[in-house]
Design a protein around this motif. Structure first.
Motif, mmCIF file in Angstrom:
data_model
loop_
_atom_site.group_PDB
_atom_site.id
_atom_site.type_symbol
_atom_site.label_atom_id
_atom_site.label_comp_id
_atom_site.label_asym_id
_atom_site.label_seq_id
_atom_site.Cartn_x
_atom_site.Cartn_y
_atom_site.Cartn_z
ATOM 1 N N THR A 156 -7.819 7.294 5.166
ATOM 2 C CA THR A 156 -7.105 8.563 5.156
ATOM 3 C C THR A 156 -8.088 9.701 5.378
ATOM 4 O O THR A 156 -9.274 9.592 5.026
ATOM 5 C CB THR A 156 -6.366 8.779 3.820
ATOM 6 O OG1 THR A 156 -5.683 10.036 3.864
ATOM 7 C CG2 THR A 156 -7.337 8.792 2.648
ATOM 8 N N TYR A 160 -3.233 12.247 7.379
ATOM 9 C CA TYR A 160 -3.028 11.063 8.210
ATOM 10 C C TYR A 160 -3.606 9.821 7.544
ATOM 11 O O TYR A 160 -4.611 9.880 6.821
ATOM 12 C CB TYR A 160 -3.688 11.260 9.582
ATOM 13 C CG TYR A 160 -2.831 12.050 10.535
ATOM 14 C CD1 TYR A 160 -1.961 11.418 11.410
ATOM 15 C CD2 TYR A 160 -2.859 13.451 10.521
ATOM 16 C CE1 TYR A 160 -1.158 12.140 12.280
ATOM 17 C CE2 TYR A 160 -2.062 14.191 11.374
ATOM 18 C CZ TYR A 160 -1.206 13.523 12.251
ATOM 19 O OH TYR A 160 -0.411 14.243 13.096
ATOM 20 N N TYR A 161 -2.924 8.700 7.829
ATOM 21 C CA TYR A 161 -3.384 7.394 7.393
ATOM 22 C C TYR A 161 -3.581 6.538 8.638
ATOM 23 O O TYR A 161 -2.748 6.543 9.549
ATOM 24 C CB TYR A 161 -2.367 6.742 6.456
ATOM 25 C CG TYR A 161 -2.164 7.523 5.174
ATOM 26 C CD1 TYR A 161 -3.024 7.342 4.099
ATOM 27 C CD2 TYR A 161 -1.127 8.446 5.052
ATOM 28 C CE1 TYR A 161 -2.860 8.065 2.927
ATOM 29 C CE2 TYR A 161 -0.950 9.169 3.884
ATOM 30 C CZ TYR A 161 -1.823 8.980 2.831
ATOM 31 O OH TYR A 161 -1.655 9.701 1.688
ATOM 32 N N PHE A 162 -4.679 5.825 8.669
ATOM 33 C CA PHE A 162 -5.022 4.988 9.822
ATOM 34 C C PHE A 162 -5.313 3.586 9.312
ATOM 35 O O PHE A 162 -6.269 3.360 8.570
ATOM 36 C CB PHE A 162 -6.240 5.565 10.541
ATOM 37 C CG PHE A 162 -6.726 4.753 11.712
ATOM 38 C CD1 PHE A 162 -5.839 4.226 12.651
ATOM 39 C CD2 PHE A 162 -8.083 4.524 11.891
ATOM 40 C CE1 PHE A 162 -6.297 3.485 13.741
ATOM 41 C CE2 PHE A 162 -8.552 3.788 12.975
ATOM 42 C CZ PHE A 162 -7.656 3.270 13.897
ATOM 43 N N SER A 184 -1.138 4.483 12.816
ATOM 44 C CA SER A 184 -1.298 5.745 12.085
ATOM 45 C C SER A 184 0.058 6.317 11.706
ATOM 46 O O SER A 184 1.069 6.064 12.364
ATOM 47 C CB SER A 184 -2.050 6.778 12.943
ATOM 48 O OG SER A 184 -3.412 6.469 13.028
ATOM 49 N N TRP A 212 4.978 4.415 11.289
ATOM 50 C CA TRP A 212 3.721 4.011 11.906
ATOM 51 C C TRP A 212 3.841 4.053 13.428
ATOM 52 O O TRP A 212 4.864 3.688 13.986
ATOM 53 C CB TRP A 212 3.346 2.595 11.482
ATOM 54 C CG TRP A 212 2.998 2.428 10.038
ATOM 55 C CD1 TRP A 212 3.797 1.917 9.060
ATOM 56 C CD2 TRP A 212 1.759 2.770 9.407
ATOM 57 N NE1 TRP A 212 3.147 1.907 7.854
ATOM 58 C CE2 TRP A 212 1.878 2.426 8.027
ATOM 59 C CE3 TRP A 212 0.567 3.325 9.860
ATOM 60 C CZ2 TRP A 212 0.858 2.618 7.121
ATOM 61 C CZ3 TRP A 212 -0.467 3.523 8.942
ATOM 62 C CH2 TRP A 212 -0.318 3.180 7.598
ATOM 63 N N ASP A 235 -2.365 3.626 17.401
ATOM 64 C CA ASP A 235 -3.436 4.620 17.431
ATOM 65 C C ASP A 235 -4.774 3.896 17.573
ATOM 66 O O ASP A 235 -4.876 2.684 17.349
ATOM 67 C CB ASP A 235 -3.408 5.453 16.149
ATOM 68 C CG ASP A 235 -4.155 6.771 16.289
ATOM 69 O OD1 ASP A 235 -4.727 7.020 17.372
ATOM 70 O OD2 ASP A 235 -4.176 7.544 15.309
ATOM 71 N N TRP A 247 -13.114 10.229 7.290
ATOM 72 C CA TRP A 247 -12.104 9.258 6.870
ATOM 73 C C TRP A 247 -12.612 8.493 5.654
ATOM 74 O O TRP A 247 -13.768 8.093 5.607
ATOM 75 C CB TRP A 247 -11.782 8.284 8.000
ATOM 76 C CG TRP A 247 -11.043 8.916 9.140
ATOM 77 C CD1 TRP A 247 -11.589 9.569 10.205
ATOM 78 C CD2 TRP A 247 -9.627 8.964 9.319
ATOM 79 N NE1 TRP A 247 -10.600 10.023 11.045
ATOM 80 C CE2 TRP A 247 -9.380 9.667 10.517
ATOM 81 C CE3 TRP A 247 -8.543 8.488 8.582
ATOM 82 C CZ2 TRP A 247 -8.095 9.893 11.000
ATOM 83 C CZ3 TRP A 247 -7.268 8.710 9.052
ATOM 84 C CH2 TRP A 247 -7.049 9.408 10.254
#
Length: 222
Positions: free
Chosen positions: A13, A25-27, A47, A56, A59, A69
């Protein structure tokens, strides 16, 4: 592959504790690969934002974009571990390189090829798991951490790629004369037994002669 870059199966994140959910954002990383020409790493995955109902979407991030991150303690996407069996191994770019990496080539249960790229720290952990980097208490000095593992896996790589029948004498000659690695004949015998015990080789124990042949995955014989 350095832990400084994104790692497969983990969620990251960019939240800093003050950003609103809709701009947080979350990846989640599915795969990491190295560009075949330019050499940089690329992490591919999914993401989404922290906004309610966010979905989702595909990405990716390249090397140099990992700053800012932070890895979450628990991934946001459940990860089923890939069960693999060893097929081959290789040390890249070369044993004498300043930062060699060990690549363990495997085959997944569904037949997909899987390459485990291990850096120095991971290789040393593997050496501990295989008990190849430790002394045996029979009077021979204990190799430095990771060195015994590296020699044994270099030998395994050569045998798997060369094929044929190998005795401890043949293996000792190759390590000493061709690979330029100083090692005793007794340690080579232990290496071969360890490689057989962990699935790299098949041992053939006949009266007066012990030999080894490569153990390939189904369809992988040479």
């Amino acid at each position: 592959m350095s832990d400084a870059f994104f790692q497969p199966g983990r969620t990251y994140t960019d939240a800093n504790g003050y950003t609103a959910p809709e701009i947080t954002y979350y990846f989640h990383v599915e795969h990491v690969a190295r560009h075949p020409e330019h050499g940089h790493l690329r992490a591919t995955g999914w993401s989404k934002t922290g906004a309610m109902g966010s979905r989702w979407h595909g990405d990716s991030r390249v090397e140099g974009e990992q700053d800012g991150w932070t890895e979450l303690p628990v991934p946001l996407i459940d990860v089923d571990p890939v069960v693999v069996r060893r097929f081959d191994c290789s040390i890249e770019p070369a044993l004498e390189d300043e930062h060699p990496e060990l690549m363990v080539c495997c085959v997944a249960e569904d037949g997909r090829p899987v390459a485990l790229l291990l850096d120095m720290e991971a290789r040393d952990k593997l050496a501990g798991l295989l008990d190849m980097g430790k002394g045996t208490g029979d009077g021979e000095p204990t190799p430095a951490a990771g060195i015994g593992d590296e020699r044994a896996l270099l030998l395994a790589d050569h045998i798997l790629n060369t094929g044929g029948t190998w005795t401890s004498g043949r293996a000792h000659r190759w390590l000493s004369e061709d690979a330029g690695i100083a090692v005793t004949a007794r340690h080579v015998r232990r290496m071969l037994k360890s490689l057989a015990a962990y699935g790299y080789l098949t041992e053939h124990d006949k009266p007066g002669r012990v030999s080894y042949t490569p153990r390939y995955a189904t369809g992988g014989g040479r």
